[in-house]
Design a protein around this motif. Structure first.
Motif, PDB file in Angstrom:
ATOM      1  N   ARG A 228       0.816  -1.223   0.000  1.00 57.51           N
ATOM      2  CA  ARG A 228       0.000   0.000   0.000  1.00 57.51           C
ATOM      3  C   ARG A 228       0.847   1.270   0.000  1.00 57.51           C
ATOM      4  N   ALA A 229       2.143   1.170   0.133  1.00 54.85           N
ATOM      5  CA  ALA A 229       3.012   2.345   0.200  1.00 54.85           C
ATOM      6  C   ALA A 229       2.877   3.186  -1.067  1.00 54.85           C
ATOM      7  N   PRO A 230       2.795   4.496  -0.935  1.00 54.44           N
ATOM      8  CA  PRO A 230       2.591   5.331  -2.125  1.00 54.44           C
ATOM      9  C   PRO A 230       3.784   5.403  -3.063  1.00 54.44           C
ATOM     10  N   SER A 231       4.995   5.092  -2.575  1.00 55.99           N
ATOM     11  CA  SER A 231       6.180   5.199  -3.426  1.00 55.99           C
ATOM     12  C   SER A 231       7.288   4.300  -2.875  1.00 55.99           C
ATOM     13  N   PRO A 232       8.274   3.943  -3.714  1.00 53.08           N
ATOM     14  CA  PRO A 232       9.415   3.156  -3.210  1.00 53.08           C
ATOM     15  C   PRO A 232      10.197   3.874  -2.119  1.00 53.08           C
ATOM     16  N   LYS A 233      10.147   5.182  -2.095  1.00 55.13           N
ATOM     17  CA  LYS A 233      10.836   5.939  -1.054  1.00 55.13           C
ATOM     18  C   LYS A 233      10.299   5.586   0.324  1.00 55.13           C
ATOM     19  N   HIS A 234       8.998   5.403   0.438  1.00 57.34           N
ATOM     20  CA  HIS A 234       8.420   5.032   1.722  1.00 57.34           C
ATOM     21  C   HIS A 234       8.782   3.598   2.091  1.00 57.34           C
ATOM     22  N   ARG A 235       8.860   2.703   1.108  1.00 62.67           N
ATOM     23  CA  ARG A 235       9.210   1.318   1.402  1.00 62.67           C
ATOM     24  C   ARG A 235      10.643   1.216   1.914  1.00 62.67           C
ATOM     25  N   ALA A 236      11.524   2.064   1.411  1.00 63.28           N
ATOM     26  CA  ALA A 236      12.925   1.997   1.816  1.00 63.28           C
ATOM     27  C   ALA A 236      13.124   2.337   3.288  1.00 63.28           C
ATOM     28  N   LYS A 237      12.188   3.026   3.899  1.00 63.51           N
ATOM     29  CA  LYS A 237      12.317   3.408   5.302  1.00 63.51           C
ATOM     30  C   LYS A 237      11.830   2.347   6.262  1.00 63.51           C
ATOM     31  N   GLY A 238      11.303   1.237   5.748  1.00 63.93           N
ATOM     32  CA  GLY A 238      10.817   0.179   6.609  1.00 63.93           C
ATOM     33  C   GLY A 238       9.429   0.476   7.144  1.00 63.93           C
ATOM     34  N   LEU A 239       8.980  -0.366   8.074  1.00 68.10           N
ATOM     35  CA  LEU A 239       7.648  -0.193   8.631  1.00 68.10           C
ATOM     36  C   LEU A 239       7.486   1.159   9.313  1.00 68.10           C
ATOM     37  N   ALA A 240       8.536   1.620   9.982  1.00 63.17           N
ATOM     38  CA  ALA A 240       8.428   2.871  10.733  1.00 63.17           C
ATOM     39  C   ALA A 240       8.162   4.062   9.822  1.00 63.17           C
ATOM     40  N   GLY A 241       8.569   3.981   8.545  1.00 67.58           N
ATOM     41  CA  GLY A 241       8.396   5.107   7.647  1.00 67.58           C
ATOM     42  C   GLY A 241       7.129   5.081   6.823  1.00 67.58           C
ATOM     43  N   LEU A 242       6.266   4.098   7.032  1.00 73.30           N
ATOM     44  CA  LEU A 242       5.033   4.014   6.265  1.00 73.30           C
ATOM     45  C   LEU A 242       3.966   4.935   6.840  1.00 73.30           C
ATOM     46  N   PRO A 243       3.165   5.576   6.017  1.00 73.31           N
ATOM     47  CA  PRO A 243       2.035   6.370   6.529  1.00 73.31           C
ATOM     48  C   PRO A 243       0.991   5.469   7.194  1.00 73.31           C
ATOM     49  N   LEU A 244       0.201   6.070   8.056  1.00 74.40           N
ATOM     50  CA  LEU A 244      -0.828   5.300   8.751  1.00 74.40           C
ATOM     51  C   LEU A 244      -1.853   4.713   7.789  1.00 74.40           C
ATOM     52  N   THR A 245      -2.039   5.338   6.640  1.00 77.60           N
ATOM     53  CA  THR A 245      -3.004   4.831   5.667  1.00 77.60           C
ATOM     54  C   THR A 245      -2.584   3.486   5.071  1.00 77.60           C
ATOM     55  N   CYS A 246      -1.318   3.101   5.259  1.00 79.56           N
ATOM     56  CA  CYS A 246      -0.859   1.813   4.753  1.00 79.56           C
ATOM     57  C   CYS A 246      -1.252   0.654   5.675  1.00 79.56           C
ATOM     58  N   LEU A 247      -1.658   0.953   6.896  1.00 76.24           N
ATOM     59  CA  LEU A 247      -2.020  -0.088   7.848  1.00 76.24           C
ATOM     60  C   LEU A 247      -3.472  -0.492   7.649  1.00 76.24           C
ATOM     61  N   ASP A 248      -3.786  -1.693   8.103  1.00 77.90           N
ATOM     62  CA  ASP A 248      -5.140  -2.230   7.947  1.00 77.90           C
ATOM     63  C   ASP A 248      -5.987  -1.810   9.148  1.00 77.90           C
ATOM     64  N   LEU A 249      -6.260  -0.504   9.249  1.00 76.07           N
ATOM     65  CA  LEU A 249      -7.058   0.060  10.330  1.00 76.07           C
ATOM     66  C   LEU A 249      -8.347   0.635   9.757  1.00 76.07           C
ATOM     67  N   ASP A 250      -9.403   0.616  10.552  1.00 78.63           N
ATOM     68  CA  ASP A 250     -10.658   1.176  10.076  1.00 78.63           C
ATOM     69  C   ASP A 250     -10.559   2.697  10.002  1.00 78.63           C
ATOM     70  N   ALA A 251     -11.471   3.301   9.266  1.00 74.23           N
ATOM     71  CA  ALA A 251     -11.412   4.738   9.009  1.00 74.23           C
ATOM     72  C   ALA A 251     -11.520   5.558  10.294  1.00 74.23           C
ATOM     73  N   THR A 253     -10.565   4.759  13.373  1.00 75.58           N
ATOM     74  CA  THR A 253      -9.309   4.698  14.123  1.00 75.58           C
ATOM     75  C   THR A 253      -8.246   5.562  13.455  1.00 75.58           C
ATOM     76  N   THR A 254      -8.188   5.531  12.126  1.00 77.98           N
ATOM     77  CA  THR A 254      -7.202   6.356  11.415  1.00 77.98           C
ATOM     78  C   THR A 254      -7.438   7.839  11.664  1.00 77.98           C
ATOM     79  N   LEU A 255      -8.711   8.256  11.670  1.00 76.63           N
ATOM     80  CA  LEU A 255      -9.013   9.659  11.958  1.00 76.63           C
ATOM     81  C   LEU A 255      -8.621  10.031  13.384  1.00 76.63           C
ATOM     82  N   SER A 256      -8.847   9.133  14.340  1.00 75.94           N
ATOM     83  CA  SER A 256      -8.467   9.404  15.724  1.00 75.94           C
ATOM     84  C   SER A 256      -6.960   9.525  15.875  1.00 75.94           C
ATOM     85  N   LEU A 257      -6.227   8.688  15.171  1.00 74.37           N
ATOM     86  CA  LEU A 257      -4.769   8.750  15.233  1.00 74.37           C
ATOM     87  C   LEU A 257      -4.244  10.046  14.634  1.00 74.37           C
ATOM     88  N   LYS A 258      -4.800  10.450  13.503  1.00 75.35           N
ATOM     89  CA  LYS A 258      -4.370  11.698  12.893  1.00 75.35           C
ATOM     90  C   LYS A 258      -4.743  12.897  13.750  1.00 75.35           C
TER      91      LYS A 258
END
Length: 334
Positions: A228-251, A253-258
């Motif tokens: 789900r990563a938007p670009s290879p740049k995000h993948r290169a940073k590992g799990l810690a560098g992925l945006p929250l939208t890449c996780l399998d969370l409901d909408a 929960t994602t809004l609460s986190l943001k």
């Protein structure tokens, strides 16, 4: 060569010094006690006293298999409703853009679009009326779920070339798009390493004409997150560098986190488990534990049928042999 000490009590430690990553280690003959009676100069036999000697035997060979760490590959197929149709990828350039639509609550919306329509700004989830304003001459097809499921099962059979642990799922209210996930860690040596295996997977998918995003991780959920990563740049940073939208969370929960100021998965992973459960619920902690491979993934595996059968639907008349060649190529690839 490895020499063994004379003390027999140290034999297990010496044998254990062989590297667990070696395929075969030749050990010298073990040292065993000799209880044969010894005679003195007068010819009288002395009591049995163990004397140490080296056995004259062929060296034993121990075969040790290397440790295999799990590695999962995830394929997301966002336009599967269109790509799963047999003749859409074989259409010549210059033809009208193609859209696949579904109906919900009396409204028709786009579930898949070809590359030409995407270049004109059409997106998945867009109302057909809005898409018509951008592409008045677009060809509109009705979604065929049975055909999508059949094609997805054929793709699951193709994934069995690389693994016996294959998970397939089509788009639903809980799953954003069709996907195929399979374990590749046990097949790396067979295909010559990770890079060669990935090259072969990409070549197969390109030959079948499917559009996809690919991710590799230590767990199925991590592989899906990287896919789900938007670009290879995000993948290169590992799990810690992925945006929250890449996780399998409901909408929600994602809004609460943001709203709490969190943007990256690493910021969420750094929170204590008690804080996660108290603020965002136990389901959020469960997702993070599955992401890191600390809990069972809970995915159902696809098993091959006893008899293979395939059916490819053509959306229109095939006027050239190239259309049939593409269908046959996909059949043989699957």
């Amino acid at each position: 060569p490895m020499s063994l000490p004379a003390n027999p009590r140290s034999l297990p430690a010496a044998a254990a010094s062989v590297s667990r990553y070696s395929n075969a280690a030749a050990l010298p003959a073990p040292v065993l006690p000799d209880y044969s009676p010894a005679s003195n100069a007068s010819g009288n036999s002395r009591p049995l006293v163990p004397s140490w000697r080296r056995c004259v035997q062929a060296p034993a060979t121990i075969f040790l298999n290397p440790i295999v760490f799990p590695m999962w590959l995830a394929l997301r197929l966002p336009h599967w409703a269109l790509d799963s149709r047999a003749d859409t990828s074989a259409r010549p350039p210059g033809t009208s853009p193609t859209l696949v639509v579904a109906e919900q609550r009396g409204r028709r919306y786009v579930v898949a679009a070809d590359a030409c329509a995407l270049e004109q700004g059409v997106r998945r989830g867009m109302l057909l009326a809005d898409a018509r304003m951008r592409l008045p001459d677009a060809r509109v097809l009705t979604r065929h779920i049975a055909g999508e499921v059949a094609a997805l099962e054929r793709l699951g059979g193709w994934a069995w070339h690389y693994s016996s642990q294959v998970h397939i799922a089509r788009a639903s209210d809980r799953i954003e798009c069709a996907r195929v996930v399979f374990e590749i860690g046990a097949s790396l040596r067979l295909f010559g390493g990770r890079q060669r295996l990935l090259e072969r997977v990409r070549a197969d998918l390109d030959r079948m004409g499917y559009r996809y995003t690919l991710g590799v991780g230590d767990s199925p959920h991590a592989a899906l997150a990287f896919a789900r990563a938007p670009s290879p740049k995000h993948r290169a940073k590992g799990l810690a560098g992925l945006p929250l939208t890449c996780l399998d969370l409901d909408a929600q929960t994602t809004l609460s986190l943001k709203a709490s100021g969190l943007r990256l998965a690493g910021e969420l992973l750094a929170l204590p488990p008690g804080t996660l459960v108290r603020r965002y619920g136990k389901h959020t902690l469960d997702e993070l534990e599955r992401l890191r491979g600390r809990r069972p993934h809970g995915l159902d595996f696809y098993t091959l049928p006893q008899r293979y059968g395939t059916r490819h639907e053509l959306t229109g008349a095939v006027e050239t042999t190239q259309g049939l060649v593409f269908v046959l190529r996909r059949v043989f690839a699957e």
